[in-house]
Design an enzyme around this catalytic site. Structure first.
Site, mmCIF file in Angstrom:
data_model
loop_
_atom_site.group_PDB
_atom_site.id
_atom_site.type_symbol
_atom_site.label_atom_id
_atom_site.label_comp_id
_atom_site.label_asym_id
_atom_site.label_seq_id
_atom_site.Cartn_x
_atom_site.Cartn_y
_atom_site.Cartn_z
ATOM 1 N N PHE A 93 15.687 1.471 0.641
ATOM 2 C CA PHE A 93 15.066 1.158 -0.645
ATOM 3 C C PHE A 93 15.263 2.254 -1.697
ATOM 4 O O PHE A 93 14.781 2.128 -2.824
ATOM 5 C CB PHE A 93 13.563 0.886 -0.458
ATOM 6 C CG PHE A 93 12.779 2.020 0.164
ATOM 7 C CD1 PHE A 93 12.332 3.092 -0.601
ATOM 8 C CD2 PHE A 93 12.479 2.003 1.520
ATOM 9 C CE1 PHE A 93 11.607 4.132 -0.042
ATOM 10 C CE2 PHE A 93 11.753 3.048 2.097
ATOM 11 C CZ PHE A 93 11.324 4.113 1.314
ATOM 12 N N ARG A 114 -5.355 9.385 -2.777
ATOM 13 C CA ARG A 114 -4.621 8.467 -1.887
ATOM 14 C C ARG A 114 -5.526 7.331 -1.414
ATOM 15 O O ARG A 114 -5.106 6.176 -1.359
ATOM 16 C CB ARG A 114 -4.068 9.219 -0.670
ATOM 17 C CG ARG A 114 -2.973 10.231 -0.961
ATOM 18 C CD ARG A 114 -1.629 9.619 -1.248
ATOM 19 N NE ARG A 114 -1.101 8.803 -0.175
ATOM 20 C CZ ARG A 114 0.172 8.361 -0.145
ATOM 21 N NH1 ARG A 114 1.015 8.670 -1.132
ATOM 22 N NH2 ARG A 114 0.598 7.612 0.830
ATOM 23 N N THR A 172 0.643 1.612 0.710
ATOM 24 C CA THR A 172 1.890 1.548 -0.060
ATOM 25 C C THR A 172 2.220 0.122 -0.476
ATOM 26 O O THR A 172 2.626 -0.123 -1.611
ATOM 27 C CB THR A 172 3.043 2.129 0.786
ATOM 28 O OG1 THR A 172 2.712 3.482 1.124
ATOM 29 C CG2 THR A 172 4.358 2.086 0.033
ATOM 30 N N ARG A 192 -3.938 -0.329 -5.799
ATOM 31 C CA ARG A 192 -2.873 -1.261 -5.413
ATOM 32 C C ARG A 192 -3.457 -2.574 -4.907
ATOM 33 O O ARG A 192 -2.884 -3.648 -5.145
ATOM 34 C CB ARG A 192 -1.986 -0.615 -4.356
ATOM 35 C CG ARG A 192 -1.089 0.505 -4.932
ATOM 36 C CD ARG A 192 -0.544 1.374 -3.833
ATOM 37 N NE ARG A 192 0.519 2.275 -4.257
ATOM 38 C CZ ARG A 192 0.986 3.270 -3.512
ATOM 39 N NH1 ARG A 192 0.485 3.476 -2.295
ATOM 40 N NH2 ARG A 192 1.953 4.043 -3.958
ATOM 41 N N ASN A 214 4.490 -0.746 -7.188
ATOM 42 C CA ASN A 214 3.125 -0.574 -6.692
ATOM 43 C C ASN A 214 2.301 0.394 -7.534
ATOM 44 O O ASN A 214 1.340 0.997 -7.050
ATOM 45 C CB ASN A 214 3.144 -0.176 -5.210
ATOM 46 C CG ASN A 214 3.871 1.130 -4.974
ATOM 47 O OD1 ASN A 214 4.303 1.792 -5.922
ATOM 48 N ND2 ASN A 214 3.982 1.524 -3.724
ATOM 49 N N HIS A 255 1.969 6.636 -7.960
ATOM 50 C CA HIS A 255 2.326 7.637 -6.960
ATOM 51 C C HIS A 255 1.202 8.659 -6.866
ATOM 52 O O HIS A 255 0.632 9.053 -7.887
ATOM 53 C CB HIS A 255 3.614 8.370 -7.353
ATOM 54 C CG HIS A 255 3.846 9.600 -6.522
ATOM 55 N ND1 HIS A 255 4.453 9.551 -5.291
ATOM 56 C CD2 HIS A 255 3.489 10.898 -6.723
ATOM 57 C CE1 HIS A 255 4.471 10.774 -4.784
ATOM 58 N NE2 HIS A 255 3.897 11.614 -5.627
HETATM 59 P P1 DAT Z 1 3.704 6.039 -1.111
HETATM 60 O O1 DAT Z 1 4.115 5.761 -2.542
HETATM 61 O O2 DAT Z 1 2.516 5.204 -0.704
HETATM 62 O O3 DAT Z 1 3.528 7.507 -0.808
HETATM 63 P P2 DAT Z 1 6.224 6.212 0.332
HETATM 64 O O4 DAT Z 1 6.232 7.675 -0.005
HETATM 65 O O5 DAT Z 1 6.414 5.835 1.758
HETATM 66 O O6 DAT Z 1 4.901 5.502 -0.191
HETATM 67 O O7 DAT Z 1 7.377 5.484 -0.496
HETATM 68 C C1 DAT Z 1 7.633 5.832 -1.829
HETATM 69 C C2 DAT Z 1 7.829 4.558 -2.628
HETATM 70 O O8 DAT Z 1 8.995 3.890 -2.158
HETATM 71 C C3 DAT Z 1 6.707 3.547 -2.487
HETATM 72 O O9 DAT Z 1 5.642 3.803 -3.371
HETATM 73 C C4 DAT Z 1 7.409 2.266 -2.791
HETATM 74 C C5 DAT Z 1 8.791 2.477 -2.211
HETATM 75 N N1 DAT Z 1 8.870 1.929 -0.857
HETATM 76 C C6 DAT Z 1 8.358 2.464 0.272
HETATM 77 N N2 DAT Z 1 8.609 1.704 1.346
HETATM 78 C C7 DAT Z 1 9.311 0.648 0.861
HETATM 79 C C8 DAT Z 1 9.873 -0.534 1.471
HETATM 80 N N3 DAT Z 1 9.758 -0.766 2.776
HETATM 81 N N4 DAT Z 1 10.515 -1.405 0.668
HETATM 82 C C9 DAT Z 1 10.649 -1.186 -0.647
HETATM 83 N N5 DAT Z 1 10.134 -0.110 -1.285
HETATM 84 C C10 DAT Z 1 9.480 0.789 -0.542
HETATM 85 MG MG MG Z 2 4.908 9.032 -0.743
#
Ligand code: DAT
Ligand code: MG
Length: 137
Positions: free
Chosen positions: A57, A86, A92, A103, A113, A116
């Site tokens: 992604f 958080r 997420t 969210r 979403n 951050h």
């Molecule tokens: P967070 O933003 O909750 O810390 P993360 O650091 O795992 O989540 O991921 C960063 C961003 O990447 C997240 O806000 C949205 C995108 N993302 C994460 N997992 C994804 C997935 N499986 N498919 C698409 N986008 C994703």
């Molecule tokens: Mg993150």
């Protein structure tokens, strides 16, 4: 006092939800130590999201995060403020995020979403320095 980094993502700006999101932190009792509207380029996003480089992604994430302005904030509160933020953000994937969270209440897409938030004290220090400089950490 403790500080963490929040980004109201391009979808939050486009949908007019920045005030709603920041107001939740203010109502909680947290305060804004810094605030800026910026359009993020690939270079700063590559540093910010370095942990996700190479994931399926990643390219869509960088394209989304750079498609329009964001609002970057340093949020301040008591110890482990990053954790408070958080918890208020929710999971997420907005479809899995609990009602009452940002969210959970405002989003439906994992790719858009809304927000951050730094995921640890170490991430908060690194991310605040990246966006605002060492003085604000
Ligand atoms: P967070 O933003 O909750 O810390 P993360 O650091 O795992 O989540 O991921 C960063 C961003 O990447 C997240 O806000 C949205 C995108 N993302 C994460 N997992 C994804 C997935 N499986 N498919 C698409 N986008 C994703
Ligand atoms: Mg993150």
């Amino acid at each position: 006092m403790d500080r963490t980094l929040v980004i109201c993502k391009p979808d939050a700006v486009e949908r007019g939800l920045v005030g709603e999101i920041l107001a939740r932190f203010e109502r909680k009792g947290l305060t804004l130590a810094a605030l800026a509207m910026r359009t993020l380029d690939r270079a700063i996003l590559a540093r910010h999201y370095a942990e996700h480089e190479g994931k399926p992604f990643y390219d869509d994430l960088v394209a989304f995060m750079s498609r329009g302005p964001v609002v970057v904030a340093v949020v301040e509160g008591p110890a482990d403020t990053w954790r408070v933020v958080r918890d208020m953000m929710g999971s997420t994937n907005p479809l899995e995020a609990a009602p009452g969270t940002i969210r959970g209440d405002l989003g439906v897409l994992v790719t858009e979403n809304l927000i951050h938030g730094s995921d640890s004290a170490e991430s908060a220090a690194r991310e605040i320095a990246l966006f605002f400089g060492d003085e604000l950490v």
